[in-house]
Design a protein around this motif. Structure first.
Motif, PDB file in Angstrom:
ATOM      1  N   ALA A   9      36.852 -81.316  -2.341  1.00 24.43           N
ATOM      2  CA  ALA A   9      35.625 -80.674  -2.810  1.00 24.43           C
ATOM      3  C   ALA A   9      35.386 -79.359  -2.079  1.00 24.43           C
ATOM      4  CB  ALA A   9      34.431 -81.615  -2.603  1.00 24.43           C
ATOM      5  N   GLY A  10      35.664 -79.356  -0.765  1.00 28.41           N
ATOM      6  CA  GLY A  10      35.489 -78.138   0.011  1.00 28.41           C
ATOM      7  C   GLY A  10      36.442 -77.041  -0.421  1.00 28.41           C
ATOM      8  N   VAL A  11      37.682 -77.418  -0.700  1.00 28.66           N
ATOM      9  CA  VAL A  11      38.658 -76.441  -1.169  1.00 28.66           C
ATOM     10  C   VAL A  11      38.245 -75.895  -2.526  1.00 28.66           C
ATOM     11  CG1 VAL A  11      41.045 -76.120  -1.877  1.00 28.66           C
ATOM     12  CG2 VAL A  11      40.534 -77.442   0.166  1.00 28.66           C
ATOM     13  N   THR A  12      37.734 -76.782  -3.402  1.00 24.72           N
ATOM     14  CA  THR A  12      37.260 -76.335  -4.714  1.00 24.72           C
ATOM     15  C   THR A  12      36.169 -75.283  -4.565  1.00 24.72           C
ATOM     16  OG1 THR A  12      37.722 -78.505  -5.626  1.00 24.72           O
ATOM     17  CG2 THR A  12      36.281 -77.092  -6.906  1.00 24.72           C
ATOM     18  N   THR A  13      35.248 -75.510  -3.643  1.00 26.62           N
ATOM     19  CA  THR A  13      34.181 -74.549  -3.396  1.00 26.62           C
ATOM     20  C   THR A  13      34.751 -73.201  -2.959  1.00 26.62           C
ATOM     21  OG1 THR A  13      32.691 -76.333  -2.741  1.00 26.62           O
ATOM     22  CG2 THR A  13      32.100 -74.114  -2.047  1.00 26.62           C
ATOM     23  N   LEU A 279      44.781 -77.412  -1.495  1.00 26.64           N
ATOM     24  CA  LEU A 279      44.957 -76.529  -0.340  1.00 26.64           C
ATOM     25  C   LEU A 279      45.986 -75.445  -0.632  1.00 26.64           C
ATOM     26  CD1 LEU A 279      44.885 -79.151   2.554  1.00 26.64           C
ATOM     27  CD2 LEU A 279      43.233 -77.306   2.197  1.00 26.64           C
ATOM     28  N   THR A 280      47.045 -75.810  -1.363  1.00 27.10           N
ATOM     29  CA  THR A 280      48.063 -74.822  -1.733  1.00 27.10           C
ATOM     30  C   THR A 280      47.467 -73.771  -2.668  1.00 27.10           C
ATOM     31  OG1 THR A 280      49.762 -76.524  -1.513  1.00 27.10           O
ATOM     32  CG2 THR A 280      50.367 -74.530  -2.715  1.00 27.10           C
ATOM     33  N   ALA A 281      46.643 -74.209  -3.606  1.00 30.15           N
ATOM     34  CA  ALA A 281      45.968 -73.258  -4.493  1.00 30.15           C
ATOM     35  C   ALA A 281      45.050 -72.335  -3.703  1.00 30.15           C
ATOM     36  CB  ALA A 281      45.180 -74.019  -5.560  1.00 30.15           C
ATOM     37  N   ALA A 282      44.384 -72.900  -2.700  1.00 33.37           N
ATOM     38  CA  ALA A 282      43.486 -72.085  -1.875  1.00 33.37           C
ATOM     39  C   ALA A 282      44.248 -71.024  -1.090  1.00 33.37           C
ATOM     40  CB  ALA A 282      42.704 -72.990  -0.916  1.00 33.37           C
ATOM     41  N   HIS A 283      45.503 -71.295  -0.771  1.00 29.82           N
ATOM     42  CA  HIS A 283      46.321 -70.303  -0.071  1.00 29.82           C
ATOM     43  C   HIS A 283      46.434 -69.016  -0.886  1.00 29.82           C
ATOM     44  CE1 HIS A 283      49.616 -68.588   2.267  1.00 29.82           C
ATOM     45  NE2 HIS A 283      50.254 -68.378   1.121  1.00 29.82           N
ATOM     46  N   PHE A 284      46.481 -69.164  -2.207  1.00 29.24           N
ATOM     47  CA  PHE A 284      46.626 -67.997  -3.086  1.00 29.24           C
ATOM     48  C   PHE A 284      45.283 -67.431  -3.545  1.00 29.24           C
ATOM     49  CE2 PHE A 284      50.606 -70.411  -3.793  1.00 29.24           C
ATOM     50  CZ  PHE A 284      51.498 -69.459  -3.318  1.00 29.24           C
ATOM     51  N   VAL A 290      46.465 -70.389   4.050  1.00 28.21           N
ATOM     52  CA  VAL A 290      46.307 -71.785   4.433  1.00 28.21           C
ATOM     53  C   VAL A 290      47.641 -72.279   4.973  1.00 28.21           C
ATOM     54  CG1 VAL A 290      45.788 -74.116   3.630  1.00 28.21           C
ATOM     55  CG2 VAL A 290      44.523 -72.169   2.692  1.00 28.21           C
ATOM     56  N   ARG A 291      47.685 -72.580   6.256  1.00 26.06           N
ATOM     57  CA  ARG A 291      48.913 -73.073   6.885  1.00 26.06           C
ATOM     58  C   ARG A 291      48.558 -74.121   7.937  1.00 26.06           C
ATOM     59  NH1 ARG A 291      53.232 -69.647   5.645  1.00 26.06           N
ATOM     60  NH2 ARG A 291      52.593 -67.621   4.800  1.00 26.06           N
ATOM     61  N   GLY A 292      49.569 -74.913   8.327  1.00 21.25           N
ATOM     62  CA  GLY A 292      49.335 -75.883   9.386  1.00 21.25           C
ATOM     63  C   GLY A 292      49.568 -77.308   8.918  1.00 21.25           C
ATOM     64  N   ALA A 293      48.907 -78.248   9.577  1.00 20.17           N
ATOM     65  CA  ALA A 293      49.089 -79.670   9.276  1.00 20.17           C
ATOM     66  C   ALA A 293      47.739 -80.354   9.193  1.00 20.17           C
ATOM     67  CB  ALA A 293      49.949 -80.333  10.342  1.00 20.17           C
ATOM     68  N   LEU A 294      47.618 -81.271   8.244  1.00 17.95           N
ATOM     69  CA  LEU A 294      46.390 -82.036   8.062  1.00 17.95           C
ATOM     70  C   LEU A 294      46.752 -83.515   8.054  1.00 17.95           C
ATOM     71  CD1 LEU A 294      43.362 -82.297   7.374  1.00 17.95           C
ATOM     72  CD2 LEU A 294      43.997 -82.127   4.961  1.00 17.95           C
ATOM     73  N   LYS A 295      46.226 -84.260   9.012  1.00 13.91           N
ATOM     74  CA  LYS A 295      46.449 -85.703   9.073  1.00 13.91           C
ATOM     75  C   LYS A 295      45.150 -86.415   8.719  1.00 13.91           C
ATOM     76  CE  LYS A 295      49.260 -87.562  12.028  1.00 13.91           C
ATOM     77  NZ  LYS A 295      49.919 -88.084  13.258  1.00 13.91           N
ATOM     78  N   LEU A 296      45.198 -87.266   7.698  1.00 16.08           N
ATOM     79  CA  LEU A 296      44.024 -87.987   7.241  1.00 16.08           C
ATOM     80  C   LEU A 296      43.818 -89.244   8.076  1.00 16.08           C
ATOM     81  CD1 LEU A 296      44.761 -87.722   3.418  1.00 16.08           C
ATOM     82  CD2 LEU A 296      43.287 -86.239   4.787  1.00 16.08           C
ATOM     83  N   ASP A 297      42.579 -89.551   8.390  1.00 22.67           N
ATOM     84  CA  ASP A 297      42.266 -90.705   9.213  1.00 22.67           C
ATOM     85  C   ASP A 297      42.613 -92.017   8.508  1.00 22.67           C
ATOM     86  OD1 ASP A 297      41.302 -89.078  11.201  1.00 22.67           O
ATOM     87  OD2 ASP A 297      39.198 -89.293  10.626  1.00 22.67           O
ATOM     88  N   ALA A 298      42.788 -93.085   9.301  1.00 19.58           N
ATOM     89  CA  ALA A 298      43.012 -94.425   8.750  1.00 19.58           C
ATOM     90  C   ALA A 298      42.069 -95.412   9.425  1.00 19.58           C
ATOM     91  CB  ALA A 298      44.461 -94.852   8.932  1.00 19.58           C
ATOM     92  N   PRO A 299      40.748 -95.237   9.228  1.00 16.57           N
ATOM     93  CA  PRO A 299      39.787 -96.151   9.861  1.00 16.57           C
ATOM     94  C   PRO A 299      39.829 -97.523   9.203  1.00 16.57           C
ATOM     95  CG  PRO A 299      38.660 -94.731   8.310  1.00 16.57           C
ATOM     96  CD  PRO A 299      40.079 -94.246   8.367  1.00 16.57           C
ATOM     97  N   LEU A 300      39.311 -98.521   9.890  1.00 17.75           N
ATOM     98  CA  LEU A 300      39.252 -99.861   9.322  1.00 17.75           C
ATOM     99  C   LEU A 300      38.219 -99.889   8.197  1.00 17.75           C
ATOM    100  CD1 LEU A 300      40.841-102.414  10.161  1.00 17.75           C
ATOM    101  CD2 LEU A 300      38.755-103.201  11.291  1.00 17.75           C
ATOM    102  N   ILE A 301      38.635-100.372   7.040  1.00 18.82           N
ATOM    103  CA  ILE A 301      37.728-100.541   5.903  1.00 18.82           C
ATOM    104  C   ILE A 301      37.184-101.961   5.946  1.00 18.82           C
ATOM    105  CG2 ILE A 301      37.493-100.493   3.398  1.00 18.82           C
ATOM    106  CD1 ILE A 301      39.919 -98.635   3.311  1.00 18.82           C
TER     107      ILE A 301
END
Length: 316
Positions: A9-13, A279-284, A290-301
């Protein structure tokens, strides 16, 4: 998954703020992913196509093209064909295997293509401009810590692995680190290839071999479905917990309902492919590279937060 959705959603904005590029500046983003050979990859295909549809509709200056492949060799051919027949400004790839895809992707990179790698990394991380993945160590570690707490730090476990990959190794390492120092004992640990039928057969073997099993960890929800069916058919009452990982909607439904055997889950959302494409679209289209690494959390559900991770329209 909630964090994943918020990122998208943030990237869309950001994209909307940037405004569409002109037709003359149209950028082509090729997306290469495995075909839907099990639940998680079906989710990847679903979210990749959704991202392509949304971005192509909203931004005439960007074209997203999705290609699925049933094997590593087919994926190599697919990306080589795309590179030879049309301009690719970016390649978003979830590799079938790191080894077979590294050299072909490097060749495409050398043509000036922006490379986004998702989930399974390439053997040479210098090839990627952007990397998006989940936290596999946390998937195993957080599950293990739950079992240690709920089982009083003792009991007999059996474990089902996926396929021989870095992803699987990380999940197993996280789980083993999580039970370290407790009296939880792993009786057996074997591969079931992230496949429900193979997991069903392996769990039948475990049940026949071990008269006392207190908990089962299948490090993927497709395998967990096979495990649960084998336990059900056996009529065994000694197994207190059977847990998986990845956030399959059928398992989230069990968590929401307060299922006694499967009361928790850990996310590894296939929608990460959608985040990667945005994110790739946002690069353009954005105002900064937009470069780097994004690791998504894995909290207990748990039952308390399961609704945040439940997406009933997704195939996974």
């Amino acid at each position: 998954m909630l964090r994943n959705a918020l990122i998208a959603a943030g990237v869309t904005t950001a994209l909307l703020a940037a405004g569409p590029a002109s037709a003359a500046e149209k950028k082509v983003i090729a997306v290469s992913i495995p075909a839907a050979d099990h639940g998680w990859t079906a989710g990847v295909v679903y979210h990749a196509n959704a991202a392509a549809k949304e971005i192509n509709k909203a931004f005439p200056g960007i074209e997203v093209v999705v290609k699925t492949s049933p094997s590593a060799s087919a994926q190599v051919s697919a990306i080589e064909d795309m590179s030879a027949t049309r301009k690719m400004d970016a390649l978003v790839i979830l590799p079938h295997s790191s080894e077979e895809l590294t050299t072909p992707v490097k060749t495409i990179k050398e043509k000036g293509t922006f490379i986004t790698v998702v989930d399974r990394g390439l053997n040479d991380p210098h090839i990627q401009d952007l990397y998006v993945a989940g936290d596999n160590i946390a998937v195993g570690f957080n599950t293990a810590k739950f079992l240690v707490e709920k089982m009083g730090g003792k009991g007999n476990l059996v474990v089902l692995r996926g396929i021989p990959t870095v992803i699987d190794d990380e999940r197993i390492k996280g789980f083993q680190d999580g039970i370290k120092g407790s009296d939880l004992k792993i009786l057996d640990i074997q591969y079931a290839n992230w496949n429900s039928d193979e997991a069903f057969k392996l769990m039948q073997d475990y049940l026949a071999k071990y008269p006392q099993i207190d908990a089962v960890w299948a490090n993927d929800d497709d395998m967990l479905l096979g495990v649960l069916e084998a336990i059900k058919q056996s009529g065994r009452k000694d197994i207190k917990f059977a847990l998986g990982g990845n956030g399959m909607k059928e398992i989230i439904e069990k968590v929401k309902a307060g299922d006694a055997m499967t009361p928790v889950e850990t996310p590894y959302p296939p929608s990460m492919i959608k985040t990667a494409i945005y994110l790739t679209a946002a690069h353009f289209a954005g105002h900064a590279p937009v470069r780097g690494a994004l690791k998504l959390d894995a909290p207990l559900i748990t039952k308390d937060n399961a609704e945040e991770y439940y997406f009933p329209d997704s195939p996974f």
